[in-house]
Design a protein around this motif. Structure first.
Motif, mmCIF file in Angstrom:
data_model
loop_
_atom_site.group_PDB
_atom_site.id
_atom_site.type_symbol
_atom_site.label_atom_id
_atom_site.label_comp_id
_atom_site.label_asym_id
_atom_site.label_seq_id
_atom_site.Cartn_x
_atom_site.Cartn_y
_atom_site.Cartn_z
ATOM 1 N N MET A 37 28.945 36.771 -16.030
ATOM 2 C CA MET A 37 29.102 36.539 -14.596
ATOM 3 C C MET A 37 28.829 35.076 -14.241
ATOM 4 N N SER A 38 27.774 34.506 -14.813
ATOM 5 C CA SER A 38 27.441 33.119 -14.513
ATOM 6 C C SER A 38 28.515 32.171 -15.016
ATOM 7 N N SER A 39 29.230 32.553 -16.114
ATOM 8 C CA SER A 39 30.289 31.695 -16.630
ATOM 9 C C SER A 39 31.438 31.594 -15.625
ATOM 10 N N ASP A 40 31.767 32.711 -14.916
ATOM 11 C CA ASP A 40 32.802 32.654 -13.874
ATOM 12 C C ASP A 40 32.367 31.724 -12.746
ATOM 13 N N PHE A 41 31.100 31.821 -12.349
ATOM 14 C CA PHE A 41 30.594 30.951 -11.291
ATOM 15 C C PHE A 41 30.708 29.495 -11.699
ATOM 16 N N GLU A 42 30.338 29.186 -12.942
ATOM 17 C CA GLU A 42 30.379 27.795 -13.388
ATOM 18 C C GLU A 42 31.805 27.280 -13.474
ATOM 19 N N GLY A 43 32.763 28.164 -13.810
ATOM 20 C CA GLY A 43 34.164 27.755 -13.807
ATOM 21 C C GLY A 43 34.635 27.405 -12.399
ATOM 22 N N TYR A 44 34.312 28.273 -11.424
ATOM 23 C CA TYR A 44 34.644 27.961 -10.029
ATOM 24 C C TYR A 44 33.945 26.669 -9.588
ATOM 25 N N GLU A 45 32.729 26.480 -10.074
ATOM 26 C CA GLU A 45 31.935 25.316 -9.696
ATOM 27 C C GLU A 45 32.611 24.024 -10.157
ATOM 28 N N GLN A 46 33.090 24.013 -11.380
ATOM 29 C CA GLN A 46 33.768 22.826 -11.897
ATOM 30 C C GLN A 46 35.071 22.562 -11.139
ATOM 31 N N ASP A 47 35.815 23.649 -10.861
ATOM 32 C CA ASP A 47 37.056 23.481 -10.074
ATOM 33 C C ASP A 47 36.741 22.909 -8.690
ATOM 34 N N PHE A 48 35.657 23.374 -8.088
ATOM 35 C CA PHE A 48 35.269 22.889 -6.760
ATOM 36 C C PHE A 48 34.911 21.408 -6.808
ATOM 37 N N ALA A 49 34.188 20.978 -7.857
ATOM 38 C CA ALA A 49 33.794 19.574 -7.978
ATOM 39 C C ALA A 49 35.017 18.672 -8.099
ATOM 40 N N VAL A 50 35.979 19.097 -8.942
ATOM 41 C CA VAL A 50 37.200 18.290 -9.117
ATOM 42 C C VAL A 50 38.004 18.248 -7.814
ATOM 43 N N ASP B 113 30.584 32.572 -3.792
ATOM 44 C CA ASP B 113 29.614 33.374 -3.039
ATOM 45 C C ASP B 113 29.607 34.825 -3.531
ATOM 46 N N LEU B 114 30.797 35.364 -3.825
ATOM 47 C CA LEU B 114 30.881 36.732 -4.352
ATOM 48 C C LEU B 114 30.221 36.836 -5.720
ATOM 49 N N GLU B 115 30.431 35.818 -6.549
ATOM 50 C CA GLU B 115 29.811 35.833 -7.878
ATOM 51 C C GLU B 115 28.289 35.795 -7.770
ATOM 52 N N VAL B 116 27.767 34.995 -6.831
ATOM 53 C CA VAL B 116 26.307 34.890 -6.673
ATOM 54 C C VAL B 116 25.722 36.235 -6.264
ATOM 55 N N ARG B 117 26.428 36.972 -5.413
ATOM 56 C CA ARG B 117 25.917 38.275 -4.963
ATOM 57 C C ARG B 117 25.813 39.282 -6.096
ATOM 58 N N GLU B 118 26.621 39.098 -7.145
ATOM 59 C CA GLU B 118 26.589 40.033 -8.264
ATOM 60 C C GLU B 118 25.601 39.633 -9.349
ATOM 61 N N ILE B 119 24.984 38.439 -9.218
ATOM 62 C CA ILE B 119 23.986 38.001 -10.194
ATOM 63 C C ILE B 119 22.673 38.727 -9.917
ATOM 64 N N PRO B 120 21.935 39.147 -10.963
ATOM 65 C CA PRO B 120 20.638 39.826 -10.746
ATOM 66 C C PRO B 120 19.697 38.995 -9.887
ATOM 67 N N PRO B 121 18.888 39.643 -9.030
ATOM 68 C CA PRO B 121 18.011 38.915 -8.094
ATOM 69 C C PRO B 121 17.089 37.915 -8.770
ATOM 70 N N GLN B 122 16.593 38.235 -9.981
ATOM 71 C CA GLN B 122 15.654 37.335 -10.634
ATOM 72 C C GLN B 122 16.313 36.034 -11.091
ATOM 73 N N SER B 123 17.643 36.007 -11.203
ATOM 74 C CA SER B 123 18.352 34.797 -11.638
ATOM 75 C C SER B 123 19.189 34.182 -10.522
ATOM 76 N N ARG B 124 19.098 34.728 -9.306
ATOM 77 C CA ARG B 124 20.002 34.319 -8.230
ATOM 78 C C ARG B 124 19.557 33.045 -7.515
ATOM 79 N N GLY B 125 18.260 32.700 -7.575
ATOM 80 C CA GLY B 125 17.735 31.590 -6.766
ATOM 81 C C GLY B 125 18.430 30.275 -7.030
ATOM 82 N N MET B 126 18.599 29.903 -8.315
ATOM 83 C CA MET B 126 19.221 28.628 -8.663
ATOM 84 C C MET B 126 20.643 28.545 -8.119
ATOM 85 N N ILE C 260 22.366 25.486 -21.212
ATOM 86 C CA ILE C 260 21.958 26.872 -20.956
ATOM 87 C C ILE C 260 22.671 27.827 -21.907
ATOM 88 N N GLY C 261 23.964 27.578 -22.148
ATOM 89 C CA GLY C 261 24.714 28.423 -23.070
ATOM 90 C C GLY C 261 24.148 28.368 -24.486
#
Length: 217
Positions: free
Chosen positions: A1-14, A56-69, A145-146
Motif C-alpha cells: 500500500m505504501s508503495s502505491d502512495f510513494e508512486g503517486y507522491e513522485q508523480d505529484f512532485a514532478v 488521500d485514499l491510500e493514506v486512509r487504508e494504511i494501518p493507524p500505527q503507520s499513518r502519522g508520517m 525504507i524498502g
C-alpha cells in the motif's frame, strides 16, 4: 500500500514542478501562447488534485500505527497545492492586466511590471527547485525504507526457520522419550508378573510342606 502512495507522491512532485515552471513563464509569452499555456496549467492543476485524492485514499487504508508520517506529508502537499493555485491566479491577473494595458496602449509602468514579474519568476523557480530536491529526498528515503524492510523480512525468515528446526528436534526428542517410557513400563509389568508367580510358587511350596508334615504325624 505504501508503495502505491510513494508512486503517486513522485508523480505529484514532478507534476507540481512542471506547473511551477509554466506559471513562471505565463507573463513572458505572446498572447496566443499565453492562452494555450493557461489552459495547459489548468489541466495539470486538475491532474494534481486527482493525484492528491488518490494519495488521500491510500493514506486512509494504511494501518493507524503507520499513518502519522503519511498524514504529515499529505498536509504539506495540500498546502503546496493551495500555493500553486494562488500563484496561478496571480499570474492570470497579471496576464489580464497586461492584455488590458496592451489594448489601451498603457505602457507607463511596463519596466516596473517586468521587474516584478522577474522577481516572482525567480521565487517560483526557487520553489520548483526545492520541490524537486524534496521529491529526490523522498525517493531516497523510500529506497532506504524498502531496504530496511527487506532486511527485516530476511531476519524474520531466518528466525522462523530456526524455530521450525527446534520444533523438529523437540518432536524427535519427544518420540525417543515416549519409546523409552514404554519400554520401562513393559519391564515394570514383566517384573511384577514374575514377582506374583514367585509368590504363588512360594505359597504352594509352603502349603505342600505343611500338608506333608501333617500326614506324617
Amino acid at each position: 500500500m505504501s508503495s502505491d502512495f510513494e508512486g503517486y507522491e513522485q508523480d505529484f512532485a514532478v507534476l507540481t514542478a512542471e506547473i511551477t515552471n509554466k506559471i513562471a513563464r505565463v507573463p513572458r509569452l505572446p498572447p496566443d501562447e499565453k492562452k494555450q499555456m493557461v489552459a495547459n496549467v489548468e489541466k495539470q492543476l486538475e491532474e494534481a488534485k486527482e493525484l492528491l485524492e488518490q494519495m488521500d485514499l491510500e493514506v486512509r487504508e494504511i494501518p493507524p500505527q503507520s499513518r502519522g508520517m503519511y498524514s504529515n506529508r499529505m498536509r504539506s502537499y495540500k498546502q503546496e497545492m493551495g500555493k500553486l493555485e494562488t500563484d496561478f491566479k496571480r499570474s492570470r491577473i497579471a496576464y489580464s492586466d497586461e492584455v488590458r494595458n496592451e489594448l489601451l496602449g498603457d505602457d507607463g509602468n511596463s519596466s516596473e511590471n517586468q521587474r516584478a514579474h522577474l522577481l516572482d519568476n525567480t521565487e517560483r523557480l526557487e520553489r520548483s527547485s526545492r520541490r524537486l530536491e524534496a521529491g529526490y529526498q523522498i525517493a531516497v528515503e523510500t529506497e532506504q525504507i524498502g531496504q530496511e524492510m527487506l532486511e527485516n523480512l530476511s531476519h524474520d525468515r531466518e528466525k522462523i526457520q530456526r524455530a521450525r528446526e527446534r520444533l523438529r528436534e523437540t518432536d524427535a526428542n519427544l518420540g525417543k522419550s515416549s519409546r523409552i517410557l514404554t519400554g520401562m513400563l513393559r519391564r515394570i509389568i514383566q517384573n511384577r508378573i514374575l514377582l506374583v508367580i514367585l509368590a504363588i510358587i512360594v505359597v504352594i511350596t509352603i502349603l505342600m510342606a505343611i500338608i506333608f508334615s501333617v500326614k506324617r504325624h
